[in-house]
Scaffold this motif. Structure first.
Motif, PDB file in Angstrom:
ATOM      1  N   ILE A  48       0.845  -1.203   0.000  1.00  0.00           N
ATOM      2  CA  ILE A  48       0.000   0.000   0.000  1.00  0.00           C
ATOM      3  C   ILE A  48       0.873   1.243   0.000  1.00  0.00           C
ATOM      4  CG2 ILE A  48      -1.574   1.387   1.414  1.00  0.00           C
ATOM      5  CD1 ILE A  48      -2.823  -1.355   2.304  1.00  0.00           C
ATOM      6  N   PHE A  49       1.860   1.297   0.888  1.00  0.00           N
ATOM      7  CA  PHE A  49       2.698   2.491   0.979  1.00  0.00           C
ATOM      8  C   PHE A  49       3.588   2.644  -0.246  1.00  0.00           C
ATOM      9  CE2 PHE A  49       1.066   2.650   5.186  1.00  0.00           C
ATOM     10  CZ  PHE A  49       1.050   4.006   5.467  1.00  0.00           C
ATOM     11  N   ALA A  50       4.072   1.536  -0.805  1.00  0.00           N
ATOM     12  CA  ALA A  50       4.877   1.617  -2.030  1.00  0.00           C
ATOM     13  C   ALA A  50       4.035   2.165  -3.181  1.00  0.00           C
ATOM     14  CB  ALA A  50       5.452   0.247  -2.368  1.00  0.00           C
ATOM     15  N   GLU A  51       2.782   1.704  -3.290  1.00  0.00           N
ATOM     16  CA  GLU A  51       1.890   2.190  -4.346  1.00  0.00           C
ATOM     17  C   GLU A  51       1.574   3.673  -4.185  1.00  0.00           C
ATOM     18  OE1 GLU A  51      -1.597  -0.259  -4.461  1.00  0.00           O
ATOM     19  OE2 GLU A  51      -0.445  -2.059  -4.890  1.00  0.00           O
ATOM     20  N   LEU A  52       1.581   4.160  -2.950  1.00  0.00           N
ATOM     21  CA  LEU A  52       1.313   5.575  -2.690  1.00  0.00           C
ATOM     22  C   LEU A  52       2.553   6.447  -2.888  1.00  0.00           C
ATOM     23  CD1 LEU A  52      -0.944   5.232   0.473  1.00  0.00           C
ATOM     24  CD2 LEU A  52      -1.667   5.886  -1.838  1.00  0.00           C
ATOM     25  N   GLY A  53       3.661   5.837  -3.325  1.00  0.00           N
ATOM     26  CA  GLY A  53       4.864   6.602  -3.641  1.00  0.00           C
ATOM     27  C   GLY A  53       5.842   6.758  -2.501  1.00  0.00           C
ATOM     28  N   TYR A  54       5.663   5.998  -1.440  1.00  0.00           N
ATOM     29  CA  TYR A  54       6.582   6.060  -0.300  1.00  0.00           C
ATOM     30  C   TYR A  54       7.746   5.099  -0.520  1.00  0.00           C
ATOM     31  CZ  TYR A  54       3.223   8.627   2.582  1.00  0.00           C
ATOM     32  OH  TYR A  54       2.379   9.567   3.087  1.00  0.00           O
ATOM     33  N   THR A  55       8.910   5.459  -0.001  1.00  0.00           N
ATOM     34  CA  THR A  55      10.041   4.550   0.076  1.00  0.00           C
ATOM     35  C   THR A  55       9.886   3.801   1.387  1.00  0.00           C
ATOM     36  OG1 THR A  55      11.449   6.095  -1.128  1.00  0.00           O
ATOM     37  CG2 THR A  55      12.561   4.394   0.182  1.00  0.00           C
ATOM     38  N   VAL A  56       9.872   2.481   1.294  1.00  0.00           N
ATOM     39  CA  VAL A  56       9.632   1.642   2.467  1.00  0.00           C
ATOM     40  C   VAL A  56      10.959   1.105   2.973  1.00  0.00           C
ATOM     41  CG1 VAL A  56       8.460  -0.438   3.286  1.00  0.00           C
ATOM     42  CG2 VAL A  56       7.337   1.056   1.622  1.00  0.00           C
ATOM     43  N   GLU A  57      11.217   1.294   4.281  1.00  0.00           N
ATOM     44  CA  GLU A  57      12.471   0.856   4.892  1.00  0.00           C
ATOM     45  C   GLU A  57      12.176  -0.018   6.092  1.00  0.00           C
ATOM     46  OE1 GLU A  57      14.521   4.380   6.035  1.00  0.00           O
ATOM     47  OE2 GLU A  57      14.642   5.152   4.004  1.00  0.00           O
ATOM     48  N   GLY A  58      12.906  -1.124   6.206  1.00  0.00           N
ATOM     49  CA  GLY A  58      12.768  -2.008   7.360  1.00  0.00           C
ATOM     50  C   GLY A  58      12.025  -3.274   7.009  1.00  0.00           C
ATOM     51  N   ASN A  59      12.173  -4.258   7.875  1.00  0.00           N
ATOM     52  CA  ASN A  59      11.519  -5.552   7.679  1.00  0.00           C
ATOM     53  C   ASN A  59      10.603  -5.831   8.862  1.00  0.00           C
ATOM     54  OD1 ASN A  59      12.985  -6.196   5.283  1.00  0.00           O
ATOM     55  ND2 ASN A  59      14.762  -6.592   6.576  1.00  0.00           N
ATOM     56  N   GLY A  60       9.729  -6.770   8.689  1.00  0.00           N
ATOM     57  CA  GLY A  60       8.853  -7.152   9.782  1.00  0.00           C
ATOM     58  C   GLY A  60       7.595  -6.310   9.843  1.00  0.00           C
ATOM     59  N   PRO A  61       6.820  -6.473  10.911  1.00  0.00           N
ATOM     60  CA  PRO A  61       5.527  -5.804  11.007  1.00  0.00           C
ATOM     61  C   PRO A  61       5.613  -4.302  11.313  1.00  0.00           C
ATOM     62  CG  PRO A  61       5.912  -7.140  12.943  1.00  0.00           C
ATOM     63  CD  PRO A  61       7.042  -7.421  11.990  1.00  0.00           C
ATOM     64  N   THR A  62       6.792  -3.805  11.643  1.00  0.00           N
ATOM     65  CA  THR A  62       6.985  -2.381  11.892  1.00  0.00           C
ATOM     66  C   THR A  62       8.045  -1.864  10.934  1.00  0.00           C
ATOM     67  OG1 THR A  62       6.448  -2.688  14.220  1.00  0.00           O
ATOM     68  CG2 THR A  62       7.597  -0.674  13.642  1.00  0.00           C
TER      69      THR A  62
END
Length: 101
Positions: A10-24
């Motif tokens: 969801i966040f990647a589709e909204l144009g965010y760079t996603v950092e980190g693994n796991g549920p947080t």
């Protein structure tokens, strides 16, 4: 862990760079950093700092989560995204900026 994958997507589709693994994880776009928590169970709320937090939950957990957040009134803006199958909706978004006339 499907909920975690959906939250990241969801966040990647909204144009965010996603950092980190796991549920947080962190999602960052331009000036905004959102601390994202995929809610696998409605246990303890995060106490970490950060101005914006988003909780991604399944429909059956959304009401309990919102009640817990409202009662604890954390020191950050928070939102809840509810994921139902392949669909999602923003259940609760932070209030917009306050404007006075």
């Amino acid at each position: 862990m499907r909920l975690v994958e959906q939250a990241r997507s969801i966040f990647a589709e909204l144009g965010y760079t996603v950092e980190g693994n796991g549920p947080t994880f962190r999602a960052e776009r331009e000036w905004k950093v959102v601390h994202v928590n995929a809610v696998l169970e409605t246990g303890e709320l995060p106490s970490e700092s950060g101005q914006f937090h988003c909780f991604v939950a399944e429909p059956e957990d959304a009401d309990d989560l919102e009640n817990k957040l409202r009662s604890q009134n954390p020191d950050y803006e928070w939102a809840i995204i509810v994921v139902d199958g392949e669909d999602y909706q923003v259940e609760r978004a932070p209030p917009g900026p306050r404007v006075s006339a």
